[in-house]
Design an enzyme around this catalytic site. Structure first.
Site, PDB file in Angstrom:
ATOM      1  CG  ASN A   1      -4.153  -4.582   2.874  1.00 53.69           C
ATOM      2  OD1 ASN A   1      -3.620  -4.440   1.780  1.00 53.69           O
ATOM      3  ND2 ASN A   1      -3.465  -4.729   3.996  1.00 53.69           N
TER       4      ASN A   1
ATOM      5  NE  ARG B   1      -2.274  -1.513   3.384  1.00 52.19           N
ATOM      6  CZ  ARG B   1      -2.708  -1.404   4.645  1.00 52.19           C
ATOM      7  NH1 ARG B   1      -3.876  -0.829   4.888  1.00 52.19           N
ATOM      8  NH2 ARG B   1      -1.996  -1.862   5.640  1.00 52.19           N
TER       9      ARG B   1
END
Length: 757
Positions: free
Chosen positions: A39, A21
């Site tokens: 996520n 990320r």
């Protein structure tokens, strides 16, 4: 004017807990994109908006520049309506669908290692240093999505400095779930065998104790190791006596590649394997003269080394200054200890001290073991560092929980066209190991969000895994042992259709109720036929013949000489006392407690005992391993004679070879040359039978599987000769050829059968 476009991207694979990320965040800033990333239960979801060309370049860079620990399985790109938002943000995790992947535990990255040994860094000498690019993953995860509350770090509240790193998208520790420091993170502790705390610095005290010859149980990432000075015969001998491990080689830990190369011949590829983020044990040929104690690997031409796989091992290896034995912390036949109270109970009779810490291990994972074969890596054990990476299956299938066999147990879960092989669990000979398999099955199902449709187990009705599988309340498929081996090699090579399977191992329950192990199969995933096998021998004493190879030698001699067996001028005949010989002969003649086997492993045992290499063993496969080592010192020669009888592939009979070997022993021929001759003979016989099967079936693809194909010398002989005869040869690389890879084959077979039904 630039065109403003927006895209939704969904990414599957190992993309959680690996810095994905923040990588996406930095990439979006670079390309001037707005949007968000988060996520999900399955992977990572992105919405990105900006210039169309930049959006396309962004999607390419996601694959090409992914973090070192990431493995992208699939990337789905779909144009959607622009939202007109500004800035790029990282959203909280969301559950969106099922079926993610989890990163394995990984070695310390170079950045963290530099900080670890930097006196000016706040994490100087901190044994739990990590970031998004390294550190524990699989061993500490308790659930998904992979966030700190779903790890064993949940109880450690981050200090202000760690929190600032954790929330900074430009920081290497952004959303690094195990992030910690000496102020707020886990700490080392040292105990004696009574569980009493030892005063002083735990690391320094441990290093001094090791230098004084002590045995220390060290808590690592996936469980406890037993550490001792590898150059001290006294200390290694003490470890062997206490652990009751007479001769099986110990693995060693060295600080770096330069240190490893002082003790073994380490090729560039072996060096790359050692230094990879997975940190396996690699078997390499030992140098002629080293200070390593002979008791580390008695009578063995190979050493197993690993490099430090976590910060604590780096600190120990550098602080100690020489090689350390670093072997699994367990009792014989039991799984590696990973809970502190369990370790103290199990290992207090072995270890003098316990170097522990207060970060719990949720999933035990033993070390992986690799050796090179024909210049390529070959797993002997696939575990820490590689699990639970997905393996590609030949196609979509039903979801299966496959339970492996009895020895070197692993299990396999499948989802769609992916198979997830578990870490090494051990030999299912007791309740402790069986409990570990059950725990692993439940944990993998929860972690990967897989609910199996069907259970696959070995055909043997008495295996603990068979009983467990039949109690799960799901449809069951019993898979013949050697068929599973064949399917395992087929699956990892992406094969479909029919092949010739040469399956060689020690023991497997055959479809006819006898013990198989030298098999020529024809078929695929759905079905198989036995088109040939090694000639059968009696196993006098049943399982006792596995632990006492002299019994197999006498069985082979009895097949040649009948009741004149003990008149042969061979040292192995003296293993049975005069008074016991009538009973022994009766066992062989009447088949009383002497089951038939076609096992290649037992053939190698027989010749090992004939050559007085090994009459009795102290660990599995020892006789064959030492016979191979002897053969490596021998000269190549013409094969000994053998017979092939029957139709199709037929029965491959090495009786003539045994007779010729006995004659060579009597004539004083070099034992090493005889051992080399046996390997050549077995390879020649295999190629001969494969040729006959090809003539009858038209098949030219051959897969090689089973534990005997851990024998480098035999495997290379077989593969080279088959290739010279224009066969297409397929071997293992992604999973072990031994029973550690068996569950993959069971899973594919059961998945195909269940789908068909």
């Amino acid at each position: 004017m630039t065109s403003r476009e927006r895209a939704s991207l969904e990414i599957d694979g190992i993309v959680q807990g690996v810095g994905f990320r923040p990588f996406v965040y930095r990439l979006a800033l670079r390309f001037g994109l707005s949007g968000w990333v988060r996520n999900t239960g399955k992977g990572v979801q992105i919405e990105a908006e900006g210039d169309g060309d930049n959006l396309l370049a962004f999607s390419h860079a996601l694959r090409e520049e992914a973090p070192p620990l990431a493995v992208i399985g699939a990337l789905r790109f779909e144009k959607i309506e622009p939202a007109g938002d500004e800035g790029f943000v990282i959203l909280d995790s969301a559950k969106a669908g099922k079926g993610g992947e989890i990163s394995p535990d990984c070695e310390v990255c170079d950045d963290c290692l530099a900080e670890l040994f930097d006196p000016d860094n706040r994490r100087y000498l901190y044994p739990f240093i990590n970031c998004t690019n390294c550190g524990p993953r699989y061993s500490i995860i308790t659930g998904i999505p992979y966030d700190r509350p779903a790890t064993t770090m949940a109880g450690f509240a981050m200090c202000d400095d760690c929190l600032a790193e954790y929330h900074d998208p430009l920081n290497r520790r952004f959303h690094a779930q195990p992030n910690a420091c000496p102020v707020c993170g886990p700490r080392l502790s040292l105990f004696d065998r009574e569980g009493v705390a030892v005063t002083g610095d735990p690391l320094r005290q441990t290093i001094e104790a090791l230098k004084d010859g002590a045995i220390v149980a060290v808590k690592g990432v996936g469980g406890y190791h037993l550490a001792v000075d590898a150059c001290s015969e006294t200390a290694v001998g003490l470890l062997r006596r206490r652990k009751k491990r007479d001769e099986k080689p110990f693995a060693m830990l060295a600080a770096d590649l330069d240190a490893v190369r002082r003790y073994v011949q380490c090729s560039d590829l072996e060096g790359r394997l050692l230094a990879g983020v997975e940190r396996p044990i690699v078997l390499m040929r030992r140098l002629p003269q080293t200070p390593v104690a002979e008791l580390v690997a008695p009578g063995n031409g190979w050493f197993g080394f690993m490099l430090p796989g976590n910060p604590l091992q780096h600190l120990l290896a550098r602080g100690f200054g020489g090689p350390l034995v670093m072997t699994s912390g367990n009792l014989s036949d039991e799984p590696i200890a990973y809970r502190d109270d369990e370790a103290l109970r199990m290992l207090s009779g072995i270890a003098d001290l316990f170097l522990a810490n207060d970060r719990e291990i949720h999933t035990r994972t033993d070390d992986s073991v690799i050796r090179l074969y024909r210049g390529e890596p070959l797993f002997l054990r696939r575990s820490r560092g590689y699990v639970p990476r997905a393996l590609a299956l030949p196609g979509e299938q039903a979801s299966v929980l496959a339970l492996g066999a009895e020895l070197k147990a692993t299990l396999c879960l499948t989802r769609g066209a992916q198979g997830f092989l578990s870490q090494h669990i051990g030999d299912l000979k007791n309740a402790a190991t069986m409990a570990s398999l059950e725990e692993s099955a439940g944990h993998l199902q929860r972690l990967l969000e897989i609910t199996p449709d069907v259970v696959a187990h070995d055909l043997h009705p008495d295996y603990l895994s068979t009983v467990y599988g039949q109690e799960l309340g799901l449809p069951c498929v019993a898979v013949q042992h050697h068929h599973a081996h064949m399917a395992s090699c087929m699956a990892e090579n992406g094969l479909d259709g029919d092949v010739i399977g040469v399956i060689l191992d020690g023991t497997g329950y055959g479809s006819d109720g006898t013990i198989w192990g030298g098999e020529f199969l024809v078929g695929g995933y759905g079905d198989f036929g036995r088109h040939g096998h090694f000639a059968q021998l009696r196993m006098p004493g049943g399982d006792a013949a596995v632990k006492e190879p002299f019994r197999m030698a006498l069985s082979a001699l009895h097949r040649l000489h009948g009741d004149q067996l003990f008149r042969q001028p061979l040292a192995v005949c003296a293993e049975v006392q005069e008074a016991d010989r009538p009973l022994f002969l009766k066992m062989l003649e009447k088949g009383i407690n002497a089951p038939l086997t076609s096992s290649c492993g037992r053939l190698f045992d027989a010749v090992s005992a004939l050559l007085s290499v090994r009459h009795r063993i102290s660990y599995e496969g020892q006789a064959a391993i030492e016979l191979e080592a002897l053969a490596e010192a021998g000269s190549a020669s013409e094969p000994y004679p053998y017979l092939v009888t029957g139709e199709a592939g037929g029965v491959l009979d090495f009786g003539p070879a045994i007779a010729a070997i006995c004659a060579d022993i009597a004539a004083g021929r070099s034992r090493a040359d005889i051992a080399r001759g046996l390997h050549r003979t077995v390879a020649a016989g295999i190629v001969d039978v494969c040729g006959r099967i090809r003539t009858a079936s038209g098949l030219d693809r051959v897969v090689l599987s089973g534990g005997v194909f851990q024998n480098r010398l035999l495997t290379e002989d077989v593969a080279d000769q088959l290739t010279a005869e224009e066969f297409r040869v397929y071997c293992h690389r992604l999973v072990p050829p031994n029973d550690g890879g068996l569950a993959l084959g069971q899973a594919v077979i059961a998945g195909r059968i269940f789908r068909r039904k």
